[in-house]
Write a protein that holds these residues in place. Sequence first.
Motif, PDB file in Angstrom:
ATOM      1  N   MET A   1       0.853  -1.190   0.000  1.00 46.73           N
ATOM      2  CA  MET A   1       0.000   0.000   0.000  1.00 46.73           C
ATOM      3  C   MET A   1       0.899   1.253   0.000  1.00 46.73           C
ATOM      4  O   MET A   1       1.792   1.377   0.840  1.00 46.73           O
ATOM      5  CB  MET A   1      -0.875   0.013   1.260  1.00 46.73           C
ATOM      6  CG  MET A   1      -1.841   1.189   1.305  1.00 46.73           C
ATOM      7  SD  MET A   1      -2.707   1.293   2.894  1.00 46.73           S
ATOM      8  CE  MET A   1      -3.765  -0.123   2.822  1.00 46.73           C
ATOM      9  N   PRO A   2       0.681   2.177  -0.944  1.00 45.94           N
ATOM     10  CA  PRO A   2       1.512   3.383  -0.938  1.00 45.94           C
ATOM     11  C   PRO A   2       1.272   4.211   0.328  1.00 45.94           C
ATOM     12  O   PRO A   2       0.168   4.215   0.867  1.00 45.94           O
ATOM     13  CB  PRO A   2       1.038   4.157  -2.178  1.00 45.94           C
ATOM     14  CG  PRO A   2       0.177   3.218  -2.948  1.00 45.94           C
ATOM     15  CD  PRO A   2      -0.320   2.177  -2.018  1.00 45.94           C
ATOM     16  N   VAL A   3       2.335   4.864   0.770  1.00 42.01           N
ATOM     17  CA  VAL A   3       2.234   5.686   1.977  1.00 42.01           C
ATOM     18  C   VAL A   3       2.634   7.117   1.620  1.00 42.01           C
ATOM     19  O   VAL A   3       3.695   7.332   1.015  1.00 42.01           O
ATOM     20  CB  VAL A   3       3.191   5.171   3.079  1.00 42.01           C
ATOM     21  CG1 VAL A   3       3.154   6.091   4.304  1.00 42.01           C
ATOM     22  CG2 VAL A   3       2.834   3.740   3.473  1.00 42.01           C
ATOM     23  N   SER A   4       1.782   8.078   1.963  1.00 41.02           N
ATOM     24  CA  SER A   4       2.217   9.471   1.805  1.00 41.02           C
ATOM     25  C   SER A   4       2.452  10.071   3.179  1.00 41.02           C
ATOM     26  O   SER A   4       1.635   9.927   4.089  1.00 41.02           O
ATOM     27  CB  SER A   4       1.204  10.296   1.011  1.00 41.02           C
ATOM     28  OG  SER A   4       0.035  10.521   1.752  1.00 41.02           O
ATOM     29  N   LEU A   5       3.620  10.688   3.327  1.00 42.12           N
ATOM     30  CA  LEU A   5       3.984  11.348   4.592  1.00 42.12           C
ATOM     31  C   LEU A   5       4.090  12.846   4.294  1.00 42.12           C
ATOM     32  O   LEU A   5       4.975  13.277   3.560  1.00 42.12           O
ATOM     33  CB  LEU A   5       5.352  10.865   5.070  1.00 42.12           C
ATOM     34  CG  LEU A   5       5.458   9.516   5.756  1.00 42.12           C
ATOM     35  CD1 LEU A   5       6.930   9.243   6.092  1.00 42.12           C
ATOM     36  CD2 LEU A   5       4.625   9.505   7.028  1.00 42.12           C
ATOM     37  N   ASP A   6       3.166  13.597   4.857  1.00 37.67           N
ATOM     38  CA  ASP A   6       3.132  15.027   4.564  1.00 37.67           C
ATOM     39  C   ASP A   6       3.883  15.782   5.669  1.00 37.67           C
ATOM     40  O   ASP A   6       3.433  15.818   6.821  1.00 37.67           O
ATOM     41  CB  ASP A   6       1.664  15.472   4.493  1.00 37.67           C
ATOM     42  CG  ASP A   6       1.508  16.913   4.046  1.00 37.67           C
ATOM     43  OD1 ASP A   6       2.466  17.687   4.220  1.00 37.67           O
ATOM     44  OD2 ASP A   6       0.419  17.249   3.549  1.00 37.67           O
ATOM     45  N   VAL A   7       5.045  16.351   5.323  1.00 38.62           N
ATOM     46  CA  VAL A   7       5.841  17.078   6.336  1.00 38.62           C
ATOM     47  C   VAL A   7       5.743  18.586   6.144  1.00 38.62           C
ATOM     48  O   VAL A   7       6.527  19.338   6.709  1.00 38.62           O
ATOM     49  CB  VAL A   7       7.329  16.630   6.307  1.00 38.62           C
ATOM     50  CG1 VAL A   7       7.456  15.167   6.654  1.00 38.62           C
ATOM     51  CG2 VAL A   7       7.974  16.942   4.961  1.00 38.62           C
ATOM     52  N   SER A   8       4.753  19.024   5.351  1.00 37.83           N
ATOM     53  CA  SER A   8       4.699  20.465   5.065  1.00 37.83           C
ATOM     54  C   SER A   8       4.373  21.289   6.308  1.00 37.83           C
ATOM     55  O   SER A   8       4.631  22.484   6.340  1.00 37.83           O
ATOM     56  CB  SER A   8       3.704  20.762   3.936  1.00 37.83           C
ATOM     57  OG  SER A   8       2.446  20.222   4.246  1.00 37.83           O
ATOM     58  N   ARG A   9       3.812  20.665   7.345  1.00 39.97           N
ATOM     59  CA  ARG A   9       3.500  21.407   8.576  1.00 39.97           C
ATOM     60  C   ARG A   9       4.523  21.168   9.690  1.00 39.97           C
ATOM     61  O   ARG A   9       4.301  21.563  10.833  1.00 39.97           O
ATOM     62  CB  ARG A   9       2.120  20.995   9.094  1.00 39.97           C
ATOM     63  CG  ARG A   9       0.976  21.437   8.200  1.00 39.97           C
ATOM     64  CD  ARG A   9      -0.323  20.985   8.824  1.00 39.97           C
ATOM     65  NE  ARG A   9      -1.475  21.480   8.105  1.00 39.97           N
ATOM     66  CZ  ARG A   9      -1.985  20.910   7.021  1.00 39.97           C
ATOM     67  NH1 ARG A   9      -1.411  19.836   6.502  1.00 39.97           N
ATOM     68  NH2 ARG A   9      -3.052  21.422   6.436  1.00 39.97           N
ATOM     69  N   VAL A  10       5.614  20.490   9.380  1.00 42.40           N
ATOM     70  CA  VAL A  10       6.650  20.278  10.411  1.00 42.40           C
ATOM     71  C   VAL A  10       7.427  21.584  10.575  1.00 42.40           C
ATOM     72  O   VAL A  10       8.035  22.087   9.637  1.00 42.40           O
ATOM     73  CB  VAL A  10       7.586  19.116  10.022  1.00 42.40           C
ATOM     74  CG1 VAL A  10       8.787  19.054  10.956  1.00 42.40           C
ATOM     75  CG2 VAL A  10       6.823  17.804  10.056  1.00 42.40           C
ATOM     76  N   ALA A  11       7.349  22.147  11.769  1.00 35.68           N
ATOM     77  CA  ALA A  11       7.929  23.478  11.993  1.00 35.68           C
ATOM     78  C   ALA A  11       9.427  23.418  12.255  1.00 35.68           C
ATOM     79  O   ALA A  11      10.176  24.305  11.880  1.00 35.68           O
ATOM     80  CB  ALA A  11       7.221  24.147  13.163  1.00 35.68           C
ATOM     81  N   SER A  12       9.871  22.363  12.924  1.00 35.54           N
ATOM     82  CA  SER A  12      11.306  22.245  13.205  1.00 35.54           C
ATOM     83  C   SER A  12      11.620  20.782  13.459  1.00 35.54           C
ATOM     84  O   SER A  12      10.731  19.990  13.784  1.00 35.54           O
ATOM     85  CB  SER A  12      11.683  23.074  14.439  1.00 35.54           C
ATOM     86  OG  SER A  12      11.007  22.576  15.565  1.00 35.54           O
ATOM     87  N   MET A  13      12.881  20.445  13.288  1.00 36.39           N
ATOM     88  CA  MET A  13      13.294  19.051  13.436  1.00 36.39           C
ATOM     89  C   MET A  13      14.707  19.065  13.993  1.00 36.39           C
ATOM     90  O   MET A  13      15.574  19.725  13.424  1.00 36.39           O
ATOM     91  CB  MET A  13      13.299  18.426  12.027  1.00 36.39           C
ATOM     92  CG  MET A  13      12.986  16.995  12.017  1.00 36.39           C
ATOM     93  SD  MET A  13      12.949  16.198  10.397  1.00 36.39           S
ATOM     94  CE  MET A  13      12.668  17.366   9.147  1.00 36.39           C
ATOM     95  N   ASN A  14      14.947  18.395  15.118  1.00 43.55           N
ATOM     96  CA  ASN A  14      16.344  18.301  15.552  1.00 43.55           C
ATOM     97  C   ASN A  14      16.948  17.010  14.997  1.00 43.55           C
ATOM     98  O   ASN A  14      16.290  16.270  14.256  1.00 43.55           O
ATOM     99  CB  ASN A  14      16.464  18.441  17.079  1.00 43.55           C
ATOM    100  CG  ASN A  14      15.875  17.255  17.827  1.00 43.55           C
ATOM    101  OD1 ASN A  14      15.442  16.268  17.218  1.00 43.55           O
ATOM    102  ND2 ASN A  14      15.867  17.338  19.143  1.00 43.55           N
ATOM    103  N   ASP A  15      18.205  16.733  15.354  1.00 44.80           N
ATOM    104  CA  ASP A  15      18.890  15.575  14.764  1.00 44.80           C
ATOM    105  C   ASP A  15      18.167  14.277  15.053  1.00 44.80           C
ATOM    106  O   ASP A  15      18.078  13.395  14.194  1.00 44.80           O
ATOM    107  CB  ASP A  15      20.316  15.475  15.319  1.00 44.80           C
ATOM    108  CG  ASP A  15      21.217  16.521  14.714  1.00 44.80           C
ATOM    109  OD1 ASP A  15      20.786  17.158  13.734  1.00 44.80           O
ATOM    110  OD2 ASP A  15      22.337  16.702  15.227  1.00 44.80           O
ATOM    111  N   VAL A  16      17.638  14.170  16.281  1.00 43.30           N
ATOM    112  CA  VAL A  16      16.954  12.922  16.649  1.00 43.30           C
ATOM    113  C   VAL A  16      15.667  12.781  15.841  1.00 43.30           C
ATOM    114  O   VAL A  16      15.367  11.705  15.313  1.00 43.30           O
ATOM    115  CB  VAL A  16      16.633  12.921  18.161  1.00 43.30           C
ATOM    116  CG1 VAL A  16      15.922  11.645  18.546  1.00 43.30           C
ATOM    117  CG2 VAL A  16      17.897  13.084  18.955  1.00 43.30           C
ATOM    118  N   GLY A  17      14.910  13.867  15.724  1.00 46.16           N
ATOM    119  CA  GLY A  17      13.672  13.842  14.938  1.00 46.16           C
ATOM    120  C   GLY A  17      13.966  13.452  13.493  1.00 46.16           C
ATOM    121  O   GLY A  17      13.244  12.665  12.871  1.00 46.16           O
TER     122      GLY A  17
END
Length: 423
Positions: free
Chosen positions: A358-374
């Motif tokens: 099953m195809p998976v779409s991951l929408d990260v357009s609303r991710v405000a910040s990401m550290n190294d672990v994230g």
Amino acid sequence: METPVADYLEQVLDACATDDGEVASYIPELAAADPNRLAVAVCVGGGRVYAAGDAGVRFSIQSISKPFVYALALRDHGIAFMEERIGVEPSGDPFNEISLEEDSGRPRNPMINIGAIATHAWVGEEDISAGERFERVRAGLSAFAGRELVVDEAVHTSELDTAHRNLALAHLVRSRDIFTLDPHDVVDGYTRQCSLLVDVRDLAIMAMTLGSSGHNPVTGEQVVTEEICRQVLSVMATCGMYDAAGDWMTGVGIPAKSGVSGGILGALPGQAGIGAFSPRLDSFGNSTRGVRVCERLSHDMGLHLLAQPPMAVDAVRTAGVIDHDGGEWYRAVLQGGLHFASGERMLAQLADVEPGDMPVSLDVSRVASMNDVGRRMLGEVVRRLMAEGHRVVLVDPRGVTADLDTGDDAEPEVVEHSPHADA
Ligand code: GLN
């Protein structure tokens, strides 16, 4: 609407305007300060600065220069090199104590005078002139403040004329070969560094630069690295308020540094930079009213470092199977900040996805910040989904996943717009 923050700061000052404590007098020029001055400023992440009271009054930065000069020495020589020469343990002693470790001869930390004098010697390479070294310090502190700082010559002369104890400390630390320069030159430069003029806005911006991983929120300049900020803030948290450091940490809980002219700087990473000023000092050499202002701000605004609320939003906005283009897709929309705790929630949620095609779409357009672990966690999600047979489409209009490590085998598709009609 006018923001209520400035009014709130005025109220804080009104509530803290007691008249206990004495203006520092061991530096003659400081004894002339008006003891009733009182000011506060707060800088937040977007670079907005709120100020109240005597915010236009400039005063010499004194010991608040120490964490920033430490940051510059770390930038020039690295953390390991500096730790070989200057420790990071609280001394539990007053700021001008002779506090060297018995065996190594290292000053205990860079926040007390003996450590700060040695730190000054390590800004720039050893072979530059004293003038070049001081200019490097002045320019560096100016980058933190976002404005060209200048020396108060009267304070500098007044302090240097009476700097017998600091000269003794410099000779002592020089005798242990912690630095190789002329101790007189180093004390002259250190005294100049302490005489740089600032106001509470400058302190708030300098603090927020440390609290924003080295990025000045007003000028946009990356002044030092995130790693250096972590080192400096840690030392401020444990040693910044001298022998009152424990009381400060329990009562206020914000990494901070005080100076004998009455300034206090507090940096709460990611949230706020605080500058306070009032010349009357307590027996530790910390501004009495400044301490009260910081206690109040911390209490009212919930700024204690060790009492932070849980994450504001769930990292997964929506997740589940949807119909798309005549077939089924698994769609997850991520949001907010991606770090360990929010990343763990994302992993737990996406553990729902059964192995298959099953195809998976991951929408990260609303991710405000990401550290190294994230970032690592997100990379691992993509890697595992693809290893289990899924086609993975990342919806990433801002390119936040550009250097995501998803393993060697396959690259996810990256698109700017969500393939789903309802997005
Ligand atoms: N210039 C001052 C000194 O060296 C700084 C001390 C301080 O602010 N606590 O004595």
